[in-house]
Enzyme design. Structure first.
Site, mmCIF file in Angstrom:
data_model
loop_
_atom_site.group_PDB
_atom_site.id
_atom_site.type_symbol
_atom_site.label_atom_id
_atom_site.label_comp_id
_atom_site.label_asym_id
_atom_site.label_seq_id
_atom_site.Cartn_x
_atom_site.Cartn_y
_atom_site.Cartn_z
ATOM 1 N N HIS A 194 -44.997 35.051 -41.726
ATOM 2 C CA HIS A 194 -46.084 35.798 -42.362
ATOM 3 C C HIS A 194 -45.655 36.108 -43.787
ATOM 4 C CE1 HIS A 194 -49.053 38.684 -43.444
ATOM 5 N NE2 HIS A 194 -48.202 39.698 -43.441
ATOM 6 N N HIS B 292 -47.362 36.580 -48.218
ATOM 7 C CA HIS B 292 -48.478 37.004 -49.061
ATOM 8 C C HIS B 292 -48.672 36.033 -50.238
ATOM 9 C CE1 HIS B 292 -47.157 41.326 -47.695
ATOM 10 N NE2 HIS B 292 -47.730 40.640 -46.718
ATOM 11 N N GLU C 81 -52.966 15.850 -50.206
ATOM 12 C CA GLU C 81 -52.027 16.227 -49.161
ATOM 13 C C GLU C 81 -52.620 17.166 -48.111
ATOM 14 O OE1 GLU C 81 -47.451 17.944 -49.120
ATOM 15 O OE2 GLU C 81 -48.857 18.723 -50.610
#
Length: 273
Positions: free
Chosen positions: A139, A141, A169
């Site tokens: 996780h 940001h 991509e």
């Protein structure tokens, strides 16, 4: 026997947490990582054989009982893990009753797993049903991706299509698209359950105005997924800064041809071909 701190697993975690910080994706104590290890990988290290303490968890992890996870600590700065891995990370084993974990190594200043650990465990549980090689939850940001959640409708199909069309991509790396939740309070069972439900269909889940939750069978796979999604969001952001006018793009037909060439299957209904 070598000490666990010198193991390739701790080294991998230390490097990737610093890289996540260095990319600007894990400021302060933002972000968390969990890395599932096997018993065969853990038992060679003598300093992982003793239970240091038992830590309760707010999740019924009975289905994961006996599994080992190397996990970052709550309130810890990712920039520091590389220098203090035994303080800022810990190796835990899910207890038989699923309501607690046994700390086997790390958190040597009294720390404990990230507050998002129950969400990680729910994610691992879900992904393991589809992929027995599931290993990593990350996780973080990512700046440009978070910015998109302020300006775009939180529509999985539309945001996925934007990200697919920003670079060749993208479709190859995440042909299933990206999942999206509404804004939710982090560190709760509610967001954990909602994230796990999305992980039944997607390898990554956007938490609007917050960050990204990604899975993978290795550190490289999970990190590479994040990199690719954020790079696409960055390209989109730069296009908006240049006025937002697009003279040429990757078409839906192009994406269909790309999928055939790389033997991936785009999420059904996401391409207009």
């Amino acid at each position: 026997m070598s000490k666990f701190i010198n193991s390739p697993f701790v080294q991998e975690l230390s490097k990737i947490t610093f890289r996540l910080y260095d990319h600007g994706w894990d400021e302060r104590n933002g972000g968390n990582v969990s890395y599932r290890l096997t018993e065969e990988e853990v038992t060679p290290y003598e300093d992982t054989k003793k239970v240091l303490k038992t830590i309760p968890i707010d999740f019924d992890g009975k289905d994961l009982a006996g599994m080992y996870f190397l996990v970052t600590g709550t309130g810890r700065y990712f920039k520091n893990v590389i220098d203090f891995p035994e303080r800022d990370a810990g190796l835990v084993r899910i207890a038989d009753d699923g309501k607690s974990v046994d700390l086997l190594w790390g958190f040597n200043d009294g720390g404990r797993p990230t507050s998002e650990f129950p969400t990680h465990l729910m994610g691992h549980k879900t992904r393991l049903k589809m992929n027995p090689d599931q290993r990593v939850i990350m996780h973080c940001h990512p700046t440009n991706l978070i910015a998109m959640t302020f300006t775009q409708k939180l529509d999985e199909r539309e945001i996925t299509r934007i990200l697919w069309k920003m670079q060749t991509e993208s479709l190859v790396v995440f042909p299933e698209g990206v999942g999206i939740l509404p804004w939710m309070v982090p560190g709760t069972t509610t967001i954990g359950e909602a994230t796990a439900a999305k992980l039944e269909h997607f390898g990554s889940v956007i938490w609007p105005q917050h960050g990204l939750f990604a899975s993978g069978s290795s550190i490289d796979e999970a990190f590479g997924l994040i990199e690719t999604i954020e790079k696409a969001a960055q390209i989109w952001s730069i296009i908006q800064q240049q006025g937002g006018k697009i003279e040429q793009t990757i078409t839906d037909k192009d994406l269909s041809d790309l999928a055939k060439a790389f033997h991936v299957t785009p999420r059904e209904g996401y391409l207009d071909v």
